[in-house]
Design an enzyme around this catalytic site. Structure first.
Site, mmCIF file in Angstrom:
data_model
loop_
_atom_site.group_PDB
_atom_site.id
_atom_site.type_symbol
_atom_site.label_atom_id
_atom_site.label_comp_id
_atom_site.label_asym_id
_atom_site.label_seq_id
_atom_site.Cartn_x
_atom_site.Cartn_y
_atom_site.Cartn_z
ATOM 1 N N ASP A 72 0.816 -1.216 0.000
ATOM 2 C CA ASP A 72 0.000 0.000 0.000
ATOM 3 C C ASP A 72 0.854 1.273 0.000
ATOM 4 O OD1 ASP A 72 0.980 -0.348 2.574
ATOM 5 O OD2 ASP A 72 -0.951 -0.854 3.443
ATOM 6 N N ASN A 141 -6.940 -2.845 14.564
ATOM 7 C CA ASN A 141 -8.341 -3.114 14.226
ATOM 8 C C ASN A 141 -8.471 -4.330 13.287
ATOM 9 O OD1 ASN A 141 -7.383 -2.167 11.813
ATOM 10 N ND2 ASN A 141 -8.738 -0.385 11.684
ATOM 11 N N HIS A 143 -6.817 -4.821 10.464
ATOM 12 C CA HIS A 143 -6.621 -4.594 9.024
ATOM 13 C C HIS A 143 -5.368 -5.313 8.513
ATOM 14 C CE1 HIS A 143 -4.260 -0.508 9.547
ATOM 15 N NE2 HIS A 143 -3.431 -1.538 9.587
ATOM 16 N N GLU A 148 -9.420 -1.842 5.778
ATOM 17 C CA GLU A 148 -9.997 -1.587 7.088
ATOM 18 C C GLU A 148 -11.224 -2.486 7.307
ATOM 19 O OE1 GLU A 148 -8.106 -0.009 8.880
ATOM 20 O OE2 GLU A 148 -7.738 2.079 8.346
HETATM 21 P P1 PGA Z 1 2.447 -1.511 12.615
HETATM 22 O O1 PGA Z 1 1.279 -1.605 11.565
HETATM 23 O O2 PGA Z 1 3.432 -2.550 12.236
HETATM 24 O O3 PGA Z 1 2.973 -0.138 12.459
HETATM 25 O O4 PGA Z 1 1.843 -1.766 13.944
HETATM 26 C C1 PGA Z 1 0.870 -2.861 11.129
HETATM 27 C C2 PGA Z 1 -0.268 -2.679 10.178
HETATM 28 O O5 PGA Z 1 -0.995 -1.690 10.318
HETATM 29 O O6 PGA Z 1 -0.438 -3.544 9.308
#
Ligand code: PGA
Length: 261
Positions: A72, A141, A143, A148
């Site tokens: 992404d 959450n 994702h 999301e």
């Molecule tokens: P993070 O994010 O490694 O910064 O916790 C993981 C994600 O959002 O996939």
């Protein structure tokens, strides 16, 4: 999809985030060594930093034949913005291995026509023969990529609106006072499930609830990562903190959990 059609991801629990990250780096390094023309799917965020550091430090495998597709990118950030995932990837991996710049791909968040860029990204993945090994983190959450909660499990690469919790979690990457973008271009869940093999790394207590929901909660769009149970070749690497909310006894009964070093 019937419950009987679902799969049980292998789960490997490590004593620390360092050990879990090193184990993931070993999987990637081993894959590149054995199949030099591997196509990798790569992730950004705090979680994979140590994976990339380990890969660079060990430095035994050549990345010359490797192709990379990132999950992404923010919409509206130029590739040289310090919070862009393009910048993250150059700083933390691409500038330190012998990968060919033309074989590293990140969704184009600056495209004039974002829908067209999304379709082009899908096409490029498919024209390259698909992703062999996809690395994922997981959001608080649930994702995966920037898919999301509510994202369809068959979604493809597209522009998505970020939730407030994601924006707040990623604010740390932006200069003081600069608001993170509200949307991003992300591979869809269906795109991710098209990979031949998937490795998810989750570390820290903040991920415990999402990991439990993904692996033992209902498989539905409320938890994007629960879609991984629709895929037959997923391994979840986590530290003890991220595994803390799993029902280990129930998982042991299915033989899918493995407590590692
Ligand atoms: P993070 O994010 O490694 O910064 O916790 C993981 C994600 O959002 O996939």
């Amino acid at each position: 999809m019937n419950a009987k059609d679902l799969h049980r991801p292998a789960i490997r629990i490590f004593r620390s985030a360092e050990l879990a990250s090193e184990a993931v780096a070993n999987v990637i390094a081993e894959r590149i060594r054995s199949v030099p023309a591997t196509t990798l799917g790569l992730a950004t965020g705090a979680t994979p930093r140590l994976v990339y550091k380990t890969l660079i430090e060990r430095g035994r495998a050549s990345w010359r034949g490797v192709r990379c597709f990132n999950l992404d990118e923010y919409v509206g950030l130029t590739p040289d913005h310090p919070a862009s995932f393009a910048c993250y990837m150059r700083d933390l991996l691409f500038n330190h291995v012998d990968v060919e710049p033309g074989r590293t791909h990140i969704p184009d968040g600056m495209a004039v026509d974002i829908d067209k860029a999304a379709k082009a990204y899908e096409q490029l993945i498919s024209d390259s023969g698909g992703i062999d090994l996809q690395l994922l983190g997981i959001g608080r959450n649930g994702h995966i990529g920037f898919n999301e909660p509510g994202s369809a499990h068959d979604s493809r690469t597209r522009e998505v609106r970020l939730t407030q919790s994601t924006i707040d979690a990623n604010r740390r990457d932006f200069p003081e006072g600069q608001e993170p973008p509200a949307t991003a271009l992300t591979m869809g869940i269906g795109t991710i499930l098209g990979s031949r093999e998937i490795v998810l790394l989750a570390t820290g207590a903040a991920k415990a609830e999402a990991v439990a929901a993904a692996l033992q909660g209902p498989v539905n769009p409320d938890c994007p990562a629960s879609a991984l149970r629709r895929h037959a070749a997923v391994t979840v690497f986590c530290d003890q903190a991220a595994a803390a909310r799993l029902d280990i006894e129930q998982l042991k009964g299915t033989g899918s959990v493995h407590a590692a070093a």
